[in-house]
Scaffold this motif. Structure first.
Motif, PDB file in Angstrom:
ATOM      1  N   THR A 192      33.596  28.081  36.346  1.00 57.95           N
ATOM      2  CA  THR A 192      34.791  28.695  36.939  1.00 57.95           C
ATOM      3  C   THR A 192      34.451  29.178  38.340  1.00 57.95           C
ATOM      4  O   THR A 192      33.578  30.032  38.516  1.00 57.95           O
ATOM      5  CB  THR A 192      35.263  29.897  36.096  1.00 57.95           C
ATOM      6  OG1 THR A 192      35.438  29.482  34.751  1.00 57.95           O
ATOM      7  CG2 THR A 192      36.556  30.471  36.648  1.00 57.95           C
ATOM      8  N   GLN A 234      40.511  38.871  47.360  1.00 57.18           N
ATOM      9  CA  GLN A 234      41.893  39.140  47.735  1.00 57.18           C
ATOM     10  C   GLN A 234      42.128  40.637  47.908  1.00 57.18           C
ATOM     11  O   GLN A 234      41.526  41.438  47.226  1.00 57.18           O
ATOM     12  CB  GLN A 234      42.838  38.641  46.650  1.00 57.18           C
ATOM     13  CG  GLN A 234      42.723  37.180  46.372  1.00 57.18           C
ATOM     14  CD  GLN A 234      43.594  36.784  45.198  1.00 57.18           C
ATOM     15  OE1 GLN A 234      44.553  37.450  44.872  1.00 57.18           O
ATOM     16  NE2 GLN A 234      43.238  35.686  44.558  1.00 57.18           N
ATOM     17  N   PRO A 285      34.141  36.108  37.197  1.00 63.10           N
ATOM     18  CA  PRO A 285      34.468  35.086  36.190  1.00 63.10           C
ATOM     19  C   PRO A 285      33.762  35.347  34.860  1.00 63.10           C
ATOM     20  O   PRO A 285      32.631  35.843  34.824  1.00 63.10           O
ATOM     21  CB  PRO A 285      33.967  33.784  36.819  1.00 63.10           C
ATOM     22  CG  PRO A 285      33.892  34.060  38.276  1.00 63.10           C
ATOM     23  CD  PRO A 285      33.567  35.517  38.408  1.00 63.10           C
ATOM     24  N   TRP A 337      37.532  40.758  38.583  1.00 67.57           N
ATOM     25  CA  TRP A 337      37.543  39.472  39.277  1.00 67.57           C
ATOM     26  C   TRP A 337      36.274  38.649  39.056  1.00 67.57           C
ATOM     27  O   TRP A 337      36.192  37.506  39.493  1.00 67.57           O
ATOM     28  CB  TRP A 337      37.776  39.675  40.777  1.00 67.57           C
ATOM     29  CG  TRP A 337      36.925  40.719  41.399  1.00 67.57           C
ATOM     30  CD1 TRP A 337      37.247  42.032  41.601  1.00 67.57           C
ATOM     31  CD2 TRP A 337      35.609  40.563  41.917  1.00 67.57           C
ATOM     32  NE1 TRP A 337      36.209  42.691  42.203  1.00 67.57           N
ATOM     33  CE2 TRP A 337      35.186  41.806  42.409  1.00 67.57           C
ATOM     34  CE3 TRP A 337      34.738  39.481  42.015  1.00 67.57           C
ATOM     35  CZ2 TRP A 337      33.939  42.013  42.977  1.00 67.57           C
ATOM     36  CZ3 TRP A 337      33.494  39.674  42.572  1.00 67.57           C
ATOM     37  CH2 TRP A 337      33.110  40.927  43.048  1.00 67.57           C
ATOM     38  N   ASP A 365      37.751  32.768  42.672  1.00 68.40           N
ATOM     39  CA  ASP A 365      39.035  32.380  43.244  1.00 68.40           C
ATOM     40  C   ASP A 365      39.298  32.978  44.617  1.00 68.40           C
ATOM     41  O   ASP A 365      40.398  32.939  45.115  1.00 68.40           O
ATOM     42  CB  ASP A 365      40.180  32.719  42.292  1.00 68.40           C
ATOM     43  CG  ASP A 365      40.271  34.195  41.986  1.00 68.40           C
ATOM     44  OD1 ASP A 365      39.436  34.969  42.468  1.00 68.40           O
ATOM     45  OD2 ASP A 365      41.197  34.580  41.253  1.00 68.40           O
ATOM     46  N   GLU A 384      37.491  42.604  48.740  1.00 68.31           N
ATOM     47  CA  GLU A 384      38.053  42.300  47.424  1.00 68.31           C
ATOM     48  C   GLU A 384      38.658  43.587  46.891  1.00 68.31           C
ATOM     49  O   GLU A 384      37.957  44.584  46.763  1.00 68.31           O
ATOM     50  CB  GLU A 384      36.955  41.802  46.488  1.00 68.31           C
ATOM     51  CG  GLU A 384      37.351  41.714  45.038  1.00 68.31           C
ATOM     52  CD  GLU A 384      38.522  40.805  44.812  1.00 68.31           C
ATOM     53  OE1 GLU A 384      39.562  41.311  44.369  1.00 68.31           O
ATOM     54  OE2 GLU A 384      38.427  39.603  45.075  1.00 68.31           O
TER      55      GLU A 384
END
Length: 180
Positions: free
Chosen positions: A100, A106, A74, A72, A103, A136
């Protein structure tokens, strides 16, 4: 009575004590890194860009696999610092975001577990990194991630991600080819 042996022992003890207290706080160099690896069981590396860091699939050349970045992170991240426990599980990661954006951490595969602090020490690690951290879970290990402006701090204690697979060190993973 001959005091020379006592003076030599006292001087040697003083030198060893001074070295034990000073070496962990010196800038990274071969002597301090060797001391940290053997005494504290920690190693650290700095990468200018994410492309400079080893990929997870790389052969474990000189233990570089422990420094592979999670998926994850970037690809345009810069100024990456990684500190690992020599068993490769506990890890601190700090990097600067490029164009970038991150995001957002998650955990889509299940309920995240409670992650303790990794028990590692680094001069570049802030004391308040836990404030506002989120789980994460898109990698083998579950991380806690804190974003401060363009700077990202992440750590793990080696807790497996919910539904994640920990790579086996003993046998390579062989994937079956698709049958027609």
């Amino acid at each position: 009575m001959n005091r020379r042996p006592l003076v030599i022992v006292a001087a040697a003890a003083g030198v060893l004590t001074t070295a034990a207290l000073a070496l962990p706080h010196l800038p990274p160099n071969p002597l301090s890194e060797s001391f940290n690896a053997s005494v504290f069981k920690e190693q650290g590396k700095h990468f200018a860009t994410a492309a400079d860091a080893p990929a997870r699939g790389d052969a474990p050349v000189r233990g570089n696999r422990a420094f592979a970045l999670p998926s994850w992170v970037p690809k345009d991240a810069t100024d990456i610092r990684v500190r690992v426990r020599t068993d490769g599980r506990a890890r601190l990661i700090r990097f600067t975001l490029g164009a970038t954006p991150l995001d957002g951490p998650q955990c889509a595969t299940g309920t995240p577990h409670k992650v303790r602090g990794p028990g590692l020490n680094a001069r570049w690690w802030p004391g308040d990194a836990r404030d506002g951290a989120r789980p994460e879970c898109r990698d083998h290990y579950q991380y806690q991630v804190a974003v401060r402006g363009k700077r990202v701090y992440a750590w793990t204690d080696g807790t497996p991600s919910p539904g994640g697979l920990i790579p086996q060190k003993s046998a390579p993973v062989v994937r079956a080819s698709a049958q027609r």
